[in-house]
Scaffold this motif. Structure first.
Motif, PDB file in Angstrom:
ATOM      1  N   ARG A 266       0.612  -1.307   0.004  1.00 47.38           N
ATOM      2  CA  ARG A 266      -0.020   0.062  -0.019  1.00 47.38           C
ATOM      3  C   ARG A 266       0.909   1.188   0.075  1.00 47.38           C
TER       4      ARG A 266
ATOM      5  N   SER B  52       2.863   1.764  -3.427  1.00 46.16           N
ATOM      6  CA  SER B  52       2.120   2.033  -4.573  1.00 46.16           C
ATOM      7  C   SER B  52       1.195   3.288  -4.110  1.00 46.16           C
ATOM      8  N   GLN B  53       1.646   4.097  -3.001  1.00 47.06           N
ATOM      9  CA  GLN B  53       0.834   5.281  -2.516  1.00 47.06           C
ATOM     10  C   GLN B  53      -0.652   4.865  -2.610  1.00 47.06           C
ATOM     11  N   ASP B  54      -1.040   4.133  -2.094  1.00 47.39           N
ATOM     12  CA  ASP B  54      -2.292   3.742  -1.970  1.00 47.39           C
ATOM     13  C   ASP B  54      -3.006   3.262  -3.289  1.00 47.39           C
ATOM     14  N   PHE B  55      -2.103   2.398  -3.929  1.00 46.08           N
ATOM     15  CA  PHE B  55      -2.679   1.625  -5.061  1.00 46.08           C
ATOM     16  C   PHE B  55      -2.896   2.679  -6.428  1.00 46.08           C
ATOM     17  N   THR B  56      -2.266   3.743  -6.344  1.00 49.07           N
ATOM     18  CA  THR B  56      -2.284   4.803  -7.278  1.00 49.07           C
ATOM     19  C   THR B  56      -0.951   4.648  -8.441  1.00 49.07           C
ATOM     20  N   LYS B  57      -0.073   3.783  -7.999  1.00 49.63           N
ATOM     21  CA  LYS B  57       1.156   3.840  -9.039  1.00 49.63           C
ATOM     22  C   LYS B  57       1.494   2.396  -9.006  1.00 49.63           C
ATOM     23  N   ASP B  58       2.048   2.154 -10.147  1.00 56.44           N
ATOM     24  CA  ASP B  58       2.310   0.859 -10.604  1.00 56.44           C
ATOM     25  C   ASP B  58       3.462   0.454  -9.505  1.00 56.44           C
TER      26      ASP B  58
ATOM     27  N   ASN C 125       8.834   0.542  -7.360  1.00 47.54           N
ATOM     28  CA  ASN C 125       7.852   1.020  -8.233  1.00 47.54           C
ATOM     29  C   ASN C 125       8.312   0.909  -9.807  1.00 47.54           C
TER      30      ASN C 125
END
Length: 406
Positions: A120, A123-129, A258
């Motif tokens: 989490r 991925s920055q709270d699932f905003t980045k691959d 990432n």
């Protein structure tokens, strides 16, 4: 130098720890029958520097995977707990936060939750691959070099500390050395037949390794030393390579980033460190480099961004355990309290692991495969999270002459 009385007292406390969960084993009962004399003789052997580990019992287990076990004599288990009590807090304070195995307040669930947190956060709270790299050491316990391990354990002991729970540094180091350099493959009795080893890869058996290599799986000291052996590697990853998202459970290692190319690029560097300093090799067939969306196989679960599932190995082992329980339930005319407790413990160990994932339907389906007679003795807690022995039978626990015959 400690007094004989101090040594005997600490051995007694270690004995009390060693006998937990071993109260009904033949080895423990034999020791307990003459407990005072056995502890006195053990203290005398240590005091006179005549202690040597007794022969282990070697056998093969099939679950969760086929594995070779060397079960230590109960006397040596007392020594393992003795060493553990003397050094655990010192060693634990020098490990990185994200080493999870055999540590108070940590373990498999802690490791799973840390992996979820890394996923989490990275991925920055699932905003980045985000990608994960999972590595495994080839035959980790088998390939630990005794000389390297002994040196690393000594490095962790404060140089000016001369007493550990009232036990002298000299005595502690003597016992550590006797434990690490014990060649269990030469000093063992085989339980079962040699044919039991058929199907076990040669790299998974200590019988195929040099005398100065390998620790027996299962011993308390082996688990602690498993953290010690790779401690320098852990600090190298965190401090030299500056990898923020990294965790290890025994030899299962997880890295997050990432950039997939970055994780791919660090594999040679990690492999080189392990080979050069620890004489270990990354298992070539167990390198996984994927997106977190594909799911991370870690500690029995498949961890995904918004859910987790039970791994196939755990599912299959649970199913086989239920089949075995059904066979027992179908043919055994009466049960002892210990038998009922053992069945309960088997089922609850799986349910305890599975309830930390999205497994409601799986737990329901699995428990639905238990035969009808099972419910004469047990009931299932709401949401299929726990098996409880029927309250109707509690009276038997207080009346040993009563036997279940349902």
């Amino acid at each position: 130098m400690e007094t004989f009385e101090q040594l005997l007292y600490q051995l007694h406390l270690s004995y009390l720890q060693a006998r937990k969960n071993k109260r009904n084993t033949h080895n423990q009962l034999a020791f307990e029958l003459n407990q005072e004399e056995n502890l006195h003789q053990l203290a005398k052997a240590i005091f006179e520097r005549k202690y040597t580990p007794k022969p282990c019992i070697a056998f093969i287990i099939q679950k969760p995977v086929m594995r070779e076990i060397f079960a230590a004599d109960f006397t040596d288990r007392v020594i393992h707990h003795f060493i553990y009590r003397c050094i655990y807090t010192i060693i634990d304070s020098k490990l990185i936060h994200d080493t999870y195995s055999c540590r108070v307040g940590k373990g498999t669930l802690f490791g799973i939750n840390r992996a979820r947190g890394f996923m989490r956060s990275c991925s920055q709270d699932f905003t980045k691959d985000t990608y994960f790299l999972k590595l495994d050491i080839e035959a980790y316990f088998m390939n630990m070099n005794h000389d390297i391990l002994f040196e690393k354990v000594l490095e962790m002991l404060p140089p000016n500390k001369m007493s550990f729970l009232g036990i002298s540094r000299e005595t502690l180091i003597y016992l550590i050395k006797q434990t690490i350099f014990n060649n269990v493959a030469e000093n063992c009795r085989i339980k079962g037949n040699k044919s039991d080893w058929l199907g076990l890869p040669p790299s998974k058996s200590l019988f195929n390794y040099p005398n100065n290599t390998g620790l027996p799986i299962g011993n308390l000291t082996s688990q602690v030393f498993g953290n010690v052996y790779m401690n320098n590697f852990d600090h190298f990853v965190k401090k030299e390579m500056k990898i923020k998202y990294y965790g290890r459970y025994v030899d299962d290692m997880l890295f997050f980033n990432n950039e997939k190319s970055f994780l791919e690029s660090i594999i040679p560097q990690l492999s080189n460190f392990l080979d050069s300093y620890l004489k270990l090799k990354v298992h070539p067939n167990k390198i996984e480099l994927k997106s977190i969306e594909d799911g991370i196989p870690f500690l029995g679960l498949i961890i995904k961004p918004h859910c987790s599932y039970v791994g196939n190995r755990t599912k299959n082992n649970f199913y086989q355990a239920i089949q075995e329980i059904n066979k027992i339930m179908a043919v055994v005319p009466q049960f002892t309290w210990q038998q009922l407790c053992d069945i309960r413990a088997t089922l609850n160990s799986y349910l305890g692991c599975m309830q930390h994932s999205n497994s409601y339907n799986l737990r329901k389906a699995m428990l639905g495969k238990l035969i009808k007679r099972f419910y004469n003795f047990y009931f299932v807690e709401r949401n299929f999270k726990k098996i409880i022995i029927n309250e109707d039978f509690w009276q038997w626990h207080f009346s040993p002459n009563y036997r279940f015959t349902n």
